[in-house]
Enzyme design. Structure first.
Site, mmCIF file in Angstrom:
data_model
loop_
_atom_site.group_PDB
_atom_site.id
_atom_site.type_symbol
_atom_site.label_atom_id
_atom_site.label_comp_id
_atom_site.label_asym_id
_atom_site.label_seq_id
_atom_site.Cartn_x
_atom_site.Cartn_y
_atom_site.Cartn_z
ATOM 1 N N MET A 27 6.480 -12.688 18.150
ATOM 2 C CA MET A 27 5.253 -11.986 17.708
ATOM 3 C C MET A 27 5.859 -10.529 17.370
ATOM 4 O O MET A 27 6.500 -9.736 18.148
ATOM 5 C CB MET A 27 4.536 -11.953 18.849
ATOM 6 N N CYS A 31 13.934 -4.434 6.627
ATOM 7 C CA CYS A 31 13.528 -3.637 7.830
ATOM 8 C C CYS A 31 14.512 -2.614 8.465
ATOM 9 O O CYS A 31 13.951 -1.885 9.371
ATOM 10 C CB CYS A 31 12.868 -5.160 8.660
ATOM 11 N N GLY A 83 2.619 -7.706 14.127
ATOM 12 C CA GLY A 83 1.793 -7.665 12.898
ATOM 13 C C GLY A 83 0.723 -8.642 13.181
ATOM 14 O O GLY A 83 0.475 -9.432 13.945
ATOM 15 N N VAL A 84 -0.231 -8.567 12.021
ATOM 16 C CA VAL A 84 -1.366 -9.321 11.950
ATOM 17 C C VAL A 84 -1.136 -10.880 11.843
ATOM 18 O O VAL A 84 -1.804 -11.735 12.554
ATOM 19 C CB VAL A 84 -2.531 -8.818 10.894
ATOM 20 N N CYS A 121 18.273 -13.621 8.019
ATOM 21 C CA CYS A 121 17.326 -13.428 9.365
ATOM 22 C C CYS A 121 16.593 -14.625 9.656
ATOM 23 O O CYS A 121 16.853 -15.362 10.820
ATOM 24 C CB CYS A 121 16.459 -12.307 9.325
#
Length: 361
Positions: free
Chosen positions: A1, A192, A4-5, A95
């Site tokens: 998680m 990121c 974010g949405v 990633c």
């Protein structure tokens, strides 16, 4: 998680489907900022808190797993090394390949879980030869390209609840209906671990600066630069060329040569690439049954797929792809993802390109 949405709604759907769900937030930086800057940022305290609030609302256990050291080694250091070598890497691919569906999945399986569930937009289909990875229903949000590094074993332990959702707007509306506070949180973008978006400045600190030559395709010097890592294939702006082109047309970066710190520039049409190949490849499910096969090739996350012919030379351990129409501005280090319709066949890292325009043209 992630906080974010998408991941919050994916978790909610997994719970609703009757699965035994545990929320995990990945701490990928030991020096994460406290607050996000709009849609930029990585592993901020705010993101972790948003993820925890979503887990609490869903009534599921929540943990933060520290993968910062592995992220530094497998993603950040790889990113820097690729730029030093004159290549253009995709850190999101690394990633997914080495953290989310390798390190995270490995730990999850060791702890007795069946799968890693994420908020990626992609479809999983159980085909005659095993699980297949397909494009999402929402073409605008499709993330199958960055998931092209997943193997058959990883796909067997993966769950994408959002893959059939027609639009991101519906996901946000669902989040609001569920009372999730992240319903209108901005999507993250860019790299990121470079939250201010200044990739050039970040690389200058990591790689350093060194004056070098900018040359044309014939080898004639037309300018100088302060570090080859600051350039990307297809770049036009910021070249500061001292010698104008004979035809007066703008020139573009065609090649980066890290060994002698040289940047090669030339006309727009010289960016056309007639062939690409790579020796680092994987198949998203069953491997092709033939060494030569038709496919579509996509070289960027949001690029259009191009019809092509692929040749898998198992003896030489390489994949060679010849597009029907030349590709535009391809850089070594990029990932080429191969498709059969909506299905992902596999991917390879591009380590060689062949220009469609001869040097003396």
């Amino acid at each position: 998680m992630s906080g974010g949405v998408d991941s919050a709604v994916a978790a909610a759907r997994a719970v609703e489907a009757g699965h035994d769900v545990v929320g995990v937030h990945l701490a990928l930086s030991r020096a994460g900022g406290t607050l996000r800057t709009g849609s930029r940022g990585c592993c901020t305290i705010e993101d972790a808190m948003d993820a925890r609030r979503a887990a609490d609302l869903l009534g599921i256990p929540f943990y933060v797993w520290d993968f910062s050291e592995r992220f530094r080694e497998d993603v950040i250091e790889d990113f820097v090394a690729e730029y030093r070598a004159g290549r253009t890497p995709n850190p999101c691919m690394r990633c997914n390949e080495r953290i989310k569906f390798a390190a995270l999945l490995e730990r999850a399986l060791e702890l007795g879980f069946d799968a890693v569930c994420t908020g990626h937009y992609a479809l999983l289909v159980d085909g005659p030869e095993g699980r297949e990875l397909h494009r999402a229903s929402d073409a605008a949000k499709d993330q199958s390209y960055v998931l092209g590094v997943l193997t058959a074993e990883q796909l067997a332990h993966t769950y994408f609840p959002l893959g059939t959702t027609p639009s991101k707007a519906l996901v946000r509306a669902e989040a609001a209906e569920r009372g999730l506070t992240v319903a209108q949180k901005p999507d993250s973008h860019d790299i990121c671990f470079i939250p201010d978006g200044d990739t050039r400045g970040w690389l200058a600190e990591k790689v350093g600066t060194a004056t070098g030559d900018i040359v044309d395709r014939a080898g004639a010097k037309v300018g100088t630069h302060e570090g080859a890592h600051a350039f990307t294939i297809g770049q036009r702006r910021g070249l500061s060329l001292g010698v104008p082109a004979a035809d007066g047309k703008p020139r573009f970066v065609l090649e980066i040569r890290p060994v002698d710190n040289t940047v090669v520039v030339g006309p727009r049409e010289a960016l056309a690439v007639a062939e690409i190949s790579g020796a680092t490849y994987s198949w998203a499910g069953a491997a092709p049954t033939a060494s030569a096969f038709a496919c579509a090739v996509q070289i960027r996350a949001h690029a259009d797929p191009v019809p092509a012919q692929a040749l898998w030379d198992q003896d030489a351990a390489t994949v060679v792809v010849t597009p029907v129409e030349p590709l535009d501005g391809v850089a070594t280090g990029q990932t080429a993802v191969l498709y059969d319709g909506t299905r992902v066949i596999g991917q390879f890292t591009i380590d060689r390109t062949v220009s469609a325009v001869p040097v003396d043209a």
